[in-house]
Structure formats: structure tokens, C-alpha cells
Design a protein around this motif. Structure first.
Motif, short mmCIF file in Angstrom:
data_model
loop_
_atom_site.label_atom_id
_atom_site.label_comp_id
_atom_site.label_asym_id
_atom_site.label_seq_id
_atom_site.Cartn_x
_atom_site.Cartn_y
_atom_site.Cartn_z
N GLY A 162 0.81 -1.21 0.00
CA GLY A 162 0.00 0.00 0.00
C GLY A 162 0.84 1.26 0.00
N ALA A 163 1.97 1.23 0.73
CA ALA A 163 2.85 2.40 0.76
C ALA A 163 3.47 2.66 -0.60
N VAL A 164 3.85 1.59 -1.32
CA VAL A 164 4.41 1.75 -2.66
C VAL A 164 3.38 2.35 -3.60
N ARG A 173 2.11 14.53 -7.89
CA ARG A 173 1.65 15.71 -7.17
C ARG A 173 2.75 16.34 -6.32
N LEU A 174 3.59 15.49 -5.70
CA LEU A 174 4.58 16.00 -4.76
C LEU A 174 6.01 15.86 -5.25
N GLY A 175 6.23 15.11 -6.31
CA GLY A 175 7.59 14.81 -6.74
C GLY A 175 8.07 13.52 -6.10
N THR A 176 9.12 12.94 -6.65
CA THR A 176 9.58 11.64 -6.20
C THR A 176 10.03 11.66 -4.75
N TRP A 177 10.85 12.64 -4.37
CA TRP A 177 11.40 12.67 -3.02
C TRP A 177 10.31 12.86 -1.96
N ASN A 178 9.45 13.85 -2.14
CA ASN A 178 8.39 14.11 -1.17
C ASN A 178 7.38 12.97 -1.12
N ALA A 179 7.11 12.38 -2.27
CA ALA A 179 6.18 11.26 -2.30
C ALA A 179 6.74 10.06 -1.53
N ALA A 180 8.04 9.81 -1.68
CA ALA A 180 8.66 8.70 -0.95
C ALA A 180 8.63 8.96 0.55
N ALA A 182 6.45 10.83 2.21
CA ALA A 182 5.07 10.73 2.68
C ALA A 182 4.62 9.27 2.77
N ALA A 183 4.97 8.48 1.76
CA ALA A 183 4.59 7.06 1.79
C ALA A 183 5.30 6.33 2.92
N GLY A 184 6.58 6.65 3.14
CA GLY A 184 7.31 6.02 4.24
C GLY A 184 6.72 6.38 5.59
N ALA A 185 6.35 7.65 5.77
CA ALA A 185 5.74 8.07 7.03
C ALA A 185 4.40 7.37 7.25
N ALA A 186 3.61 7.24 6.18
CA ALA A 186 2.33 6.55 6.30
C ALA A 186 2.53 5.09 6.68
N TYR A 187 3.59 4.47 6.13
CA TYR A 187 3.87 3.07 6.46
C TYR A 187 4.24 2.92 7.94
N VAL A 188 5.07 3.81 8.44
CA VAL A 188 5.49 3.74 9.84
C VAL A 188 4.28 3.91 10.76
N VAL A 189 3.40 4.87 10.45
CA VAL A 189 2.23 5.11 11.29
C VAL A 189 1.30 3.90 11.26
N ALA A 190 1.07 3.34 10.07
CA ALA A 190 0.17 2.19 9.95
C ALA A 190 0.72 0.98 10.68
N VAL A 191 2.03 0.74 10.55
CA VAL A 191 2.65 -0.39 11.26
C VAL A 191 2.56 -0.19 12.76
N GLY A 192 2.78 1.04 13.22
CA GLY A 192 2.67 1.32 14.64
C GLY A 192 1.28 1.04 15.19
N ILE A 193 0.26 1.36 14.40
CA ILE A 193 -1.12 1.11 14.84
C ILE A 193 -1.36 -0.39 14.96
N VAL A 194 -0.90 -1.17 13.97
CA VAL A 194 -1.08 -2.62 14.03
C VAL A 194 -0.35 -3.21 15.23
N MET A 195 0.87 -2.74 15.48
CA MET A 195 1.62 -3.25 16.64
C MET A 195 0.90 -2.95 17.95
N ALA A 196 0.29 -1.77 18.03
CA ALA A 196 -0.41 -1.41 19.26
C ALA A 196 -1.66 -2.26 19.46
N LEU A 197 -2.29 -2.68 18.38
CA LEU A 197 -3.51 -3.46 18.49
C LEU A 197 -3.24 -4.93 18.84
N LEU A 198 -2.12 -5.46 18.39
CA LEU A 198 -1.81 -6.87 18.64
C LEU A 198 -1.19 -7.06 20.02
N PRO A 199 -1.58 -8.10 20.75
CA PRO A 199 -0.98 -8.34 22.07
C PRO A 199 0.44 -8.87 21.95
N SER A 200 1.24 -8.66 22.97
CA SER A 200 2.59 -9.19 22.99
C SER A 200 2.59 -10.63 23.46
#
Length: 288
Positions: A162-164, A173-180, A182-200
């Protein structure tokens, strides 16, 4: 071309699995042996406490494979076959990405796909559920731990895809660097949410009761009825060292896949140059 790339992916995976096995055999296997020795000693101490308390002690069955076979043939064959499987998955992903991620060179794309495989297939799940040697993890939570780990891995892979796609959509819209970014930041946030939802794994073990007490993922010191320590807890340095070497073994595996596959893919994708046609001698006969 697709078949040639997939076959080369399997070859690169086999090389990566072999290199990872050599590394694991030298560095990680001593930590596994130490963990097994700890587990055997703790079981013997627990059996002694059970006998003193008048409890029945279950008989231990014989090992199907010796430690020598497990530490050499077993882990070697397993890692090579695992490397082949990851190489095939890598090659399929590489083939799908060809021509769909912009004007990326064949070698560069191979390294990017290998890096994505390492990130989504191991590093992200490792951050939530790090690798454990024998004696770590309660036996009653094996199934739950397997399901959670597979869930985390699947989520990491799907979120990376999804991030790709998001980066490709934002590129115009943003250019290659800014798009990368933004997508990387979205990936980190989404992964963090999944980690918080799953029990250890520790939370799973806390729900298990052993002899009236809550169990723990990492064994604590074993005590007798008077509260005296009869066997120490699991060594923290063994656990930490094993996890570091497990991560490095995966870095070697995926790094070798990318580096070995890259030049082979470039040769497959680069058509051979046509030979220069021979010049016809058109000079007049009087000048020959």
C-alpha cells in the motif's frame, strides 16, 4: 523472461540461505545450545521439586534427531530451502515491479525489492515479536504466538504494498522525493497502529496459570516451597545475543539475494547488442 528471472531468484535464494546457514552455524548455534542446556537443567530441577512434593513426573521421550543432526543437517537444509522459497517470492515480486515503479535500473530494483522483503518479512515483525531461542515462550501459547506472528508479517507486507502504491500516486503531485517521504511516514504510522492493536507474547503468557501462578514468556528463577532459588532465570545475554544473530542472519540472506540476483537480472533484461554488419567493398575494380 519471467521463467528465467524466477529460476535465477531460486538460485540467489539458495546462495543466500547457504551463507545465512554458515553465519548461523558459527554464531547463533552456540546460543541455541546454551538455551537447550538451560532448558534441560531447569526441567531436571523442576522434576526434583515435583518428586519432593510427591507429584508424578512424566517420562521424557527420546529425541528423534540428535543435536548434532539438528545443528548441522537440520538447520542447513532448512535455511537453504527457506532461502529458495524467499528467492522465488522475491523473483515474482521483482517481475511484477518491472516497468511499474518508474525508470529504475534492473540492479537498483533488485536491491530495493530485497530491502523491502527484509523490512516487511522480518524486521517489522521482529520489532513486535523478536526471535526466541528454545526455553522462551510458554508451551500453551505456541498456537496463539504463531497466529500473531503470521498476522504481523502479513500486515507488514500488505502495508508495504500500500505504501508503494501511495508513493506512486503522490509522485505526480509531490515529486519523487516528497512522495517517498510521505509514503514512508504513512507506512510507519500504519505499522505502529497494528503493533499497538496486537498483544505481545508476554501478555499471552500472563494469561496462563502454572501451579496457581501466572506464567511468563522468559523463565524467571525457579524457587522451592520455601521461596529459595533452586535454578536461575534464563540468561539475558543469551537471549539478546541470539536475537541479534538472528537478525543478522536475515540481513545476510536478503542481502545475498539482492546482490546475487541483480547482475543476473540485468543480463536477462539487457538484450545482446547486434553485431555490426560487415562492410561491402564497393571500390572500383581498378582501385582494388
Amino acid at each position: 523472461m519471467e521463467r528465467a528471472l524466477i529460476l535465477r531468484g531460486a538460485l540467489a535464494g539458495a546462495v543466500g540461505g547457504l551463507l545465512a546457514f554458515v553465519f548461523a552455524r558459527i554464531f547463533a548455534e552456540p546460543q541455541i545450545s546454551a538455551a537447550i542446556s538451560y532448558e534441560s537443567g531447569r526441567d531436571a530441577a523442576q522434576d526434583a521439586l515435583d518428586k519432593a512434593a510427591g507429584q508424578a513426573v512424566p517420562a521424557m521421550g527420546p529425541d528423534i534427531f540428535s543435536r548434532t543432526v539438528q545443528a548441522n543437517v537440520g538447520i542447513g537444509v532448512g535455511m537453504v530451502f527457506f532461502g529458495v522459497a524467499m528467492g522465488l517470492l522475491f523473483a515474482v515480486t521483482y517481475t511484477i515491479c518491472l516497468g511499474r515503479v518508474g525508470g529504475v535500473r534492473a540492479r537498483t530494483l533488485a536491491l530495493l525489492v530485497a530491502g523491502g522483503g527484509l523490512l516487511s518479512m522480518y524486521v517489522v515483525p521482529f520489532l513486535k515479536y523478536p526471535a526466541n531461542p528454545p526455553a522462551i515462550g510458554h508451551e500453551d501459547t505456541i498456537r496463539s504466538r504463531s497466529v500473531l506472528y503470521l498476522t504481523m508479517t502479513l500486515a507488514a507486507v500488505l502495508l508495504l504494498i500500500g505504501a508503494v502504491l501511495l508513493g506512486r500516486w503522490l509522485q505526480a503531485r509531490l515529486g519523487t522525493w516528497n512522495a517517498a517521504l510521505a509514503a514512508g511516514a504513512a507506512y510507519v504510522v500504519a505499522v505502529g497502529i497494528v503493533m499497538a492493536l496486537l498483544p505481545s507474547f508476554g501478555e499471552l503468557a500472563a494469561n496462563v496459570h502454572t501451579f496457581g501462578r501466572h506464567a511468563t514468556e522468559t523463565p524467571l528463577p525457579l524457587k522451592d516451597a520455601q521461596g529459595r532459588i533452586v535454578y536461575p532465570g534464563f540468561p539475558a545475554d543469551t537471549l539478546a545475543t541470539f536475537r541479534i544473530y538472528s537478525l543478522l542472519a536475515q540481513v545476510i540472506l536478503w542481502g545475498a539475494i539482492g546482490l546475487v540476483f541483480a547482475p543476473m537480472a540485468e543480463r536477462v533484461l539487457t538484450p545482446p547488442s547486434a553485431p555490426e554488419p560487415a562492410r561491402r567493398d564497393t571500390a572500383p575494380a581498378s582501385l582494388r
